[in-house]
Design a protein around this motif. Structure first.
Motif, PDB file in Angstrom:
ATOM      1  N   CYS A 211       0.534  -1.161  -0.264  1.00 43.30           N
ATOM      2  CA  CYS A 211       0.384  -0.215  -0.170  1.00 43.30           C
ATOM      3  C   CYS A 211       1.250   1.340   0.288  1.00 43.30           C
ATOM      4  N   GLY A 212       1.847   0.905   0.439  1.00 43.54           N
ATOM      5  CA  GLY A 212       2.764   2.355   0.599  1.00 43.54           C
ATOM      6  C   GLY A 212       2.848   3.512   1.341  1.00 43.54           C
ATOM      7  N   SER A 213       1.702   2.445   2.901  1.00 36.97           N
ATOM      8  CA  SER A 213       1.767   4.318   3.460  1.00 36.97           C
ATOM      9  C   SER A 213       1.325   3.138   4.335  1.00 36.97           C
ATOM     10  N   MET A 214       0.836   3.525   6.050  1.00 37.58           N
ATOM     11  CA  MET A 214       0.278   2.884   7.518  1.00 37.58           C
ATOM     12  C   MET A 214      -1.002   2.543   7.176  1.00 37.58           C
ATOM     13  N   PRO A 215      -0.923   0.902   8.146  1.00 38.90           N
ATOM     14  CA  PRO A 215      -2.636  -0.200   7.542  1.00 38.90           C
ATOM     15  C   PRO A 215      -3.470   1.532   9.284  1.00 38.90           C
ATOM     16  N   TYR A 216      -2.496   2.028  10.103  1.00 36.18           N
ATOM     17  CA  TYR A 216      -3.121   2.399  11.273  1.00 36.18           C
ATOM     18  C   TYR A 216      -2.788   3.851  11.641  1.00 36.18           C
ATOM     19  N   ASP A 217      -3.135   4.929  11.960  1.00 35.64           N
ATOM     20  CA  ASP A 217      -2.771   6.500  11.856  1.00 35.64           C
ATOM     21  C   ASP A 217      -2.393   6.210  13.907  1.00 35.64           C
ATOM     22  N   ASP A 218      -0.722   6.149  13.602  1.00 39.30           N
ATOM     23  CA  ASP A 218      -0.051   6.031  15.399  1.00 39.30           C
ATOM     24  C   ASP A 218      -0.097   7.164  16.328  1.00 39.30           C
ATOM     25  N   SER A 219      -0.885   8.170  15.594  1.00 37.87           N
ATOM     26  CA  SER A 219      -0.986   9.370  16.164  1.00 37.87           C
ATOM     27  C   SER A 219      -2.023   9.645  17.797  1.00 37.87           C
ATOM     28  N   ASP A 220      -2.656   8.934  16.921  1.00 42.38           N
ATOM     29  CA  ASP A 220      -3.397   8.597  17.946  1.00 42.38           C
ATOM     30  C   ASP A 220      -3.821   7.215  18.729  1.00 42.38           C
ATOM     31  N   ILE A 221      -2.417   6.619  19.563  1.00 37.19           N
ATOM     32  CA  ILE A 221      -3.004   5.574  20.213  1.00 37.19           C
ATOM     33  C   ILE A 221      -4.266   5.002  20.651  1.00 37.19           C
ATOM     34  N   LYS A 222      -5.150   5.350  21.552  1.00 37.05           N
ATOM     35  CA  LYS A 222      -6.414   5.227  22.116  1.00 37.05           C
ATOM     36  C   LYS A 222      -7.036   4.887  20.559  1.00 37.05           C
ATOM     37  N   LYS A 223      -7.276   5.689  19.986  1.00 40.63           N
ATOM     38  CA  LYS A 223      -8.502   5.220  18.644  1.00 40.63           C
ATOM     39  C   LYS A 223      -7.904   4.310  17.605  1.00 40.63           C
ATOM     40  N   MET A 224      -6.253   4.285  17.843  1.00 46.08           N
ATOM     41  CA  MET A 224      -5.736   3.117  16.385  1.00 46.08           C
ATOM     42  C   MET A 224      -6.490   1.787  17.146  1.00 46.08           C
ATOM     43  N   LEU A 225      -5.888   2.008  18.700  1.00 47.22           N
ATOM     44  CA  LEU A 225      -6.317   0.802  19.581  1.00 47.22           C
ATOM     45  C   LEU A 225      -7.813   0.633  19.738  1.00 47.22           C
ATOM     46  N   ARG A 226      -9.089   1.164  19.382  1.00 48.28           N
ATOM     47  CA  ARG A 226     -10.011   0.839  19.296  1.00 48.28           C
ATOM     48  C   ARG A 226     -10.111   0.398  17.756  1.00 48.28           C
ATOM     49  N   MET A 332      -7.416  12.970  -4.045  1.00 48.17           N
ATOM     50  CA  MET A 332      -7.248  14.278  -2.964  1.00 48.17           C
ATOM     51  C   MET A 332      -6.702  13.660  -1.845  1.00 48.17           C
ATOM     52  N   TRP A 333      -6.232  12.847  -1.071  1.00 44.85           N
ATOM     53  CA  TRP A 333      -6.214  11.835  -0.127  1.00 44.85           C
ATOM     54  C   TRP A 333      -4.917  10.897  -0.345  1.00 44.85           C
ATOM     55  N   GLN A 334      -4.664  10.719  -2.037  1.00 47.15           N
ATOM     56  CA  GLN A 334      -3.263   9.954  -1.742  1.00 47.15           C
ATOM     57  C   GLN A 334      -1.887  11.104  -1.190  1.00 47.15           C
ATOM     58  N   VAL A 335      -1.077  10.056  -0.263  1.00 48.23           N
ATOM     59  CA  VAL A 335      -0.091  10.299   0.775  1.00 48.23           C
ATOM     60  C   VAL A 335       0.463   8.962   0.612  1.00 48.23           C
ATOM     61  N   PRO A 336       1.927   8.944   0.053  1.00 44.52           N
ATOM     62  CA  PRO A 336       3.044   7.215   0.195  1.00 44.52           C
ATOM     63  C   PRO A 336       3.368   7.806   1.641  1.00 44.52           C
ATOM     64  N   VAL A 337       3.999   6.769   1.973  1.00 48.11           N
ATOM     65  CA  VAL A 337       4.764   6.388   3.743  1.00 48.11           C
ATOM     66  C   VAL A 337       5.813   7.713   3.309  1.00 48.11           C
ATOM     67  N   SER A 338       5.832   8.365   3.868  1.00 43.91           N
ATOM     68  CA  SER A 338       6.519   9.616   4.292  1.00 43.91           C
ATOM     69  C   SER A 338       7.593   9.771   5.479  1.00 43.91           C
TER      70      SER A 338
END
Length: 368
Positions: A211-226, A332-338
């Motif tokens: 995918c070239g991107s992360m499966p989860y956004d780890d900027s909010d750990i509690k939301k990611m865990l949910r 509009m939303w495509q962003v690779p791992v950066s």
């Protein structure tokens, strides 16, 4: 005596700096005996914390001496000086690490990802068969040789699993790794099965590969865990991944440790086995298990406004009706791992343990 002089006495001509932490660094060097360049990990015992010296470093040295696999970075020599410096001479990953490779070239085609993922999975099977667990699998710890073959590296948090009187593996209570690659049970501070933890991290790595991107956004750990505990895995619509590939990722990113795939099941999965490529896909049912049937469709999840600026549009791994993306929605939303994930790969520092969900590890990493 400085590092260059020590290495020269051992037959190595020191080169450039490859990385540095508070009590460890990695240098390149030319081996006069081997006639090629190597990597040298230099650890200063005087600067390292007691926990690292008493627990993690002895484990790493013992395990490195045991390993011999074509997809694991070779260790050529380990020696120590009277001044308290440890020198680990290793194979050099001349093409850099997997994260930089993907950041530069973008997501891998499935055929290339399959080859590289099979190499990585074979290395993990080799370790797991020896009851060795890595516990810090991530793209930064996977190096590429001159032919772009994968080589697993950095066994700073590895250990040999213990077994109880009945022969079952005991749970681990030391929490290691980076948050973006950590399994839900580790993020929650629950004693975990270390081999099963490695499998979750493998799932994250495969997702990043294709995918070239992360499966989860780890900027909010509690939301990611949910989201992880709900077993939600969303894929970028633009990648056009096969159902078999999505199925394998979905089953590795299984929050229920009793249903997460084992390494042998990964290696026998139809996506990993090229000879099985013509077979019907395994459809994912609501319970997260699979059954033979037609390839499932994938329903996109609507990104929330807060994350729309930095995440690709995703399609959630559930067998529902596919909806068409709006024009220009992918662009509009495509962003690779950066962004390179924070790591203390050289240092292995372990902050205090957090056991409550309200006191989860900080987003950058979860070393406990």
């Amino acid at each position: 005596m400085d590092d260059a002089a020590v290495l020269k006495r051992q037959g190595y001509i020191m080169g450039i700096n490859l990385g540095e932490g508070s009590y460890a660094k990695v240098k390149s060097a030319y081996s006069e005996r081997l006639k090629f360049n190597v990597a040298v990990k230099i650890i200063d015992r005087k600067k390292a914390p007691t926990d690292f010296l008493e627990k993690f470093l002895p484990r790493e040295i013992e395990i490195l001496a045991m390993l011999n696999h074509r997809s694991i970075i070779k260790t050529y020599e380990i020696f120590e000086t009277s001044e308290g410096k440890v020198y680990i001479i290793m194979e050099l990953g001349v093409q850099g690490d997997l994260l930089e490779f993907i950041k530069t070239r973008g997501a891998l085609h499935e055929d290339d990802a399959r080859k590289k993922f099979h190499q990585l999975s074979s290395a993990i099977k080799y370790c797991h068969d020896l009851d060795i667990v890595h516990r810090d699998l991530k793209c930064e710890n996977i190096l590429l040789d001159k032919d772009f073959n994968l080589k697993l590296s950095d066994f700073s948090f590895s250990k040999r699993c213990l077994r109880d009187d009945s022969g079952r593996l005991t749970l681990s209570k030391t929490f290691c790794g980076s948050a973006a690659y950590a399994a839900p049970e580790v993020l929650q501070g629950i004693p975990y099965q270390p081999k099963v933890y490695d499998i979750w991290s493998l799932g994250v790595i495969l997702y990043i590969m294709v995918c070239g991107s992360m499966p989860y956004d780890d900027s909010d750990i509690k939301k990611m865990l949910r989201i992880q505990k709900e077993h939600r895995v969303n894929f970028p619509r633009s990648k056009r991944l096969t159902g078999e590939c999505k199925d394998l990722i979905y089953r590795m990113l299984q929050p229920d440790v009793n249903r997460r795939l084992h390494i042998d099941e990964i290696l026998s999965h139809c996506w990993v086995q090229p000879k099985a490529r013509g077979q019907p896909s395994e459809a994912i049912n609501k319970e997260g298990e699979t059954s033979r049937g037609p390839e499932p469709s994938w329903t996109p999840e609507t990104p929330d406004k807060k994350s729309a600026s930095k995440l690709e549009p995703r399609e959630e791994a559930q067998p529902e009706t596919q909806s068409e993306p709006k024009p220009n929605e992918e662009e509009m939303w495509q962003v690779p791992v950066s962004r390179q994930l924070d790591t203390t790969g050289l240092d292995g520092e372990l902050p205090g343990r957090e056991t409550e969900e309200e006191a989860l590890p900080q987003p950058s990493e979860t070393h406990t």
